[in-house]
Each structure stands twice: as structure tokens, then as C-alpha cells.
Design a protein around this motif. Structure first.
Motif, PDB file in Angstrom:
ATOM      1  N   VAL A  43      63.091 -41.370  13.887  1.00 53.97           N
ATOM      2  CA  VAL A  43      61.506 -40.270  13.375  1.00 53.97           C
ATOM      3  C   VAL A  43      60.665 -41.311  12.718  1.00 53.97           C
ATOM      4  N   SER A  44      59.452 -40.563  12.709  1.00 57.47           N
ATOM      5  CA  SER A  44      57.893 -40.873  12.439  1.00 57.47           C
ATOM      6  C   SER A  44      58.268 -41.270  11.071  1.00 57.47           C
ATOM      7  N   PRO A  45      57.979 -41.358   9.825  1.00 55.12           N
ATOM      8  CA  PRO A  45      57.339 -42.299   8.681  1.00 55.12           C
ATOM      9  C   PRO A  45      57.127 -40.477   8.023  1.00 55.12           C
ATOM     10  N   ALA A  46      55.847 -39.918   9.049  1.00 54.30           N
ATOM     11  CA  ALA A  46      55.074 -38.989   8.715  1.00 54.30           C
ATOM     12  C   ALA A  46      55.554 -37.415   9.187  1.00 54.30           C
ATOM     13  N   ALA A  47      57.723 -37.850  10.119  1.00 52.77           N
ATOM     14  CA  ALA A  47      57.836 -36.747  10.159  1.00 52.77           C
ATOM     15  C   ALA A  47      58.842 -36.526   8.551  1.00 52.77           C
ATOM     16  N   ILE A  48      59.194 -38.129   8.538  1.00 49.59           N
ATOM     17  CA  ILE A  48      60.116 -38.724   7.065  1.00 49.59           C
ATOM     18  C   ILE A  48      59.113 -37.627   5.591  1.00 49.59           C
ATOM     19  N   ALA A  51      59.487 -33.946   5.782  1.00 52.80           N
ATOM     20  CA  ALA A  51      60.458 -33.357   5.500  1.00 52.80           C
ATOM     21  C   ALA A  51      60.432 -33.254   4.167  1.00 52.80           C
ATOM     22  N   LYS A  52      60.368 -34.643   2.820  1.00 49.23           N
ATOM     23  CA  LYS A  52      60.386 -34.192   2.043  1.00 49.23           C
ATOM     24  C   LYS A  52      59.585 -33.454   1.442  1.00 49.23           C
ATOM     25  N   GLU A  53      58.747 -33.193   2.121  1.00 47.52           N
ATOM     26  CA  GLU A  53      57.421 -32.522   1.426  1.00 47.52           C
ATOM     27  C   GLU A  53      58.353 -30.985   0.763  1.00 47.52           C
ATOM     28  N   ILE A  54      59.329 -30.434   1.882  1.00 46.38           N
ATOM     29  CA  ILE A  54      59.940 -29.538   2.743  1.00 46.38           C
ATOM     30  C   ILE A  54      60.583 -29.403   1.756  1.00 46.38           C
ATOM     31  N   ALA A 113      66.197 -35.932   3.745  1.00 46.97           N
ATOM     32  CA  ALA A 113      64.326 -35.953   4.900  1.00 46.97           C
ATOM     33  C   ALA A 113      64.959 -35.715   6.843  1.00 46.97           C
ATOM     34  N   GLN A 114      65.727 -37.184   6.445  1.00 40.20           N
ATOM     35  CA  GLN A 114      66.450 -38.463   8.104  1.00 40.20           C
ATOM     36  C   GLN A 114      66.641 -36.965   8.574  1.00 40.20           C
ATOM     37  N   ILE A 115      67.602 -36.232   7.733  1.00 38.07           N
ATOM     38  CA  ILE A 115      68.308 -34.807   8.846  1.00 38.07           C
ATOM     39  C   ILE A 115      67.322 -33.978   9.544  1.00 38.07           C
ATOM     40  N   TYR A 116      66.920 -33.819   8.472  1.00 41.25           N
ATOM     41  CA  TYR A 116      65.689 -32.358   9.029  1.00 41.25           C
ATOM     42  C   TYR A 116      64.459 -33.219   9.450  1.00 41.25           C
ATOM     43  N   ALA A 117      64.267 -34.098   9.857  1.00 44.55           N
ATOM     44  CA  ALA A 117      63.345 -35.056  10.524  1.00 44.55           C
ATOM     45  C   ALA A 117      64.343 -35.135  11.889  1.00 44.55           C
ATOM     46  N   ASN A 118      65.314 -34.911  12.011  1.00 38.24           N
ATOM     47  CA  ASN A 118      66.339 -35.002  13.686  1.00 38.24           C
ATOM     48  C   ASN A 118      66.443 -33.792  13.170  1.00 38.24           C
ATOM     49  N   GLU A 119      66.092 -32.993  13.672  1.00 37.36           N
ATOM     50  CA  GLU A 119      66.726 -31.585  13.637  1.00 37.36           C
ATOM     51  C   GLU A 119      65.215 -30.766  14.071  1.00 37.36           C
ATOM     52  N   PHE A 120      64.011 -31.238  13.655  1.00 35.90           N
ATOM     53  CA  PHE A 120      62.781 -30.496  13.452  1.00 35.90           C
ATOM     54  C   PHE A 120      61.710 -31.860  13.840  1.00 35.90           C
ATOM     55  N   THR A 121      60.718 -31.366  15.066  1.00 41.85           N
ATOM     56  CA  THR A 121      59.597 -32.347  15.594  1.00 41.85           C
ATOM     57  C   THR A 121      58.503 -32.562  15.052  1.00 41.85           C
ATOM     58  N   LEU A 125      58.304 -29.756  11.144  1.00 45.69           N
ATOM     59  CA  LEU A 125      58.114 -30.370   9.757  1.00 45.69           C
ATOM     60  C   LEU A 125      56.493 -30.062   9.629  1.00 45.69           C
ATOM     61  N   LYS A 126      55.914 -30.123  10.128  1.00 53.75           N
ATOM     62  CA  LYS A 126      54.413 -29.325   9.340  1.00 53.75           C
ATOM     63  C   LYS A 126      53.590 -28.381   8.975  1.00 53.75           C
ATOM     64  N   ASP A 127      54.322 -27.845  10.887  1.00 51.36           N
ATOM     65  CA  ASP A 127      54.101 -26.020  10.541  1.00 51.36           C
ATOM     66  C   ASP A 127      55.009 -25.797   9.381  1.00 51.36           C
ATOM     67  N   LEU A 128      56.249 -26.262   9.255  1.00 53.48           N
ATOM     68  CA  LEU A 128      57.004 -25.360   8.026  1.00 53.48           C
ATOM     69  C   LEU A 128      56.027 -25.903   6.977  1.00 53.48           C
TER      70      LEU A 128
END
Length: 181
Positions: A43-48, A51-54, A113-121, A125-128
Motif C-alpha cells: 500500500v502507498s504511504p498516502a493510504a497509510i 488510514a491513520k487519520e481515520i 492502519a495497514q489493515i485499513y489500507a489493505n481493505e480500502f483503496t 480512505l481519502k473519501d472516508l
């Protein structure tokens, strides 16, 4: 939330048992990261980051903030069970171990955060993040724990009530067979 507590207890026991097998490692100030890995796609650093922000917005840290003291205490109690004559020493060592491992609970957040990034694009994640910053998202963050708690209480009440229905049907069917229970 309840299932998380149960999982944490089971995880705590597993960690406690692992630490018994390797007590020197548990006491090292710069102990290596936990060996638990999160399987999934790269996953990308931006996805992580999203996810951390969420997880921050949802105050996920509250779920694991006391993981280190809790696991240290459980490990100490397991060790104490087999070494009653070392109670004073184990109590003192528990303070040292807890201090040495302070901050390691961050690994839980990183894994989540890694799990969230694996489950969502990344875009999802940005939309969330955008959603959780909206008034409705803020309301969800505020009210969801109560909604989940209320739902769990309702399910428990329903199950108890429905168990009486099931019990009644068992008794009826057994009476038809000439057997009172």
C-alpha cells in the motif's frame, strides 16, 4: 467493543506466554518490533496516512492505550503463579519492563492502519477522511459507540427472551413424547 476486550485478553495471554519463553527479550530497552505481520497487498504511504487519520478521528488509540501495562501485568501474574517466592522482585521488574516498553503500543496503531489500507483503496480512505470530517461523519463518530453498545444490549436481551421461547418449545415437544423436563 466487547469482542475487542476478549481478543485483547486472548492476545494478552499469548503475549504473556511468549514472554515467559523469552524473558530477556521482554526486558531489553530497545526490544525489536513485534513479530506480528499484517498480510496484504503493498500500500502507498498516502493510504497509510489516510488510514491513520481515520483511526485518529475515531479515537482508536483508546482501544489499545493501556495494552503495554495490561500485558506486563498479565505476564507478571503468570510468572508469579509459578514463582510465588519472587513476588517482590516480579513487582519491581514489572515496573521496569513497562517503562522499557512504553510506546510500543504504537505498533498496534500501525498494524490497524495497514489493515485499513489493505481493505480500502487510497481514494476510498481519502473519501472516508472527508466523510468523517463532515457534520454527519462527526455525528457518526460521536454516536456510533452508543449505537453499538445499545445494539449489543438489545441483542443480549432478545437472545435471553428468545431462549425462553426455545425452552418452551423443547418442553412442549418433550411432553408430546410423554417426558416432562
Amino acid at each position: 467493543m466487547k469482542s475487542f476486550s476478549g481478543s485483547l485478553s486472548a492476545a494478552g495471554l499469548a503475549v504473556a506466554l511468549a514472554l515467559i519463553g523469552a524473558p530477556a527479550m521482554a526486558q531489553q530497552k530497545n526490544a525489536p518490533a513485534a513479530t506480528v505481520t499484517v498480510p496484504g497487498k503493498p500500500v502507498s504511504p498516502a493510504a497509510i496516512a489516510a488510514a491513520k487519520e481515520i483511526l485518529t478521528m475515531k479515537n482508536a488509540v483508546a482501544m489499545y492505550a493501556n495494552a503495554i501495562p495490561s500485558l506486563v501485568e498479565k505476564t507478571k501474574n503468570v510468572l508469579l503463579g509459578a514463582n510465588l517466592n519472587y513476588q517482590k522482585d516480579l513487582n519491581e521488574v514489572a515496573v521496569i519492563v513497562a517503562k522499557n516498553l512504553t510506546g510500543r503500543e504504537k505498533e498496534i496503531g500501525d498494524g490497524m492502519a495497514q489493515i485499513y489500507a489493505n481493505e480500502f483503496t487510497e481514494q476510498e480512505l481519502k473519501d472516508l477522511v472527508t466523510f468523517y470530517k463532515s457534520p454527519l461523519g462527526q455525528k457518526l463518530i460521536l454516536n456510533e459507540p452508543r449505537a453499538i453498545s445499545g445494539s449489543m444490549a438489545y441483542m443480549n436481551d432478545w437472545a435471553q427472551s428468545f431462549a425462553e421461547v426455545i425452552n418452551g418449545q423443547f418442553r412442549t415437544e418433550m411432553r408430546k413424547r410423554g417426558k416432562e423436563i
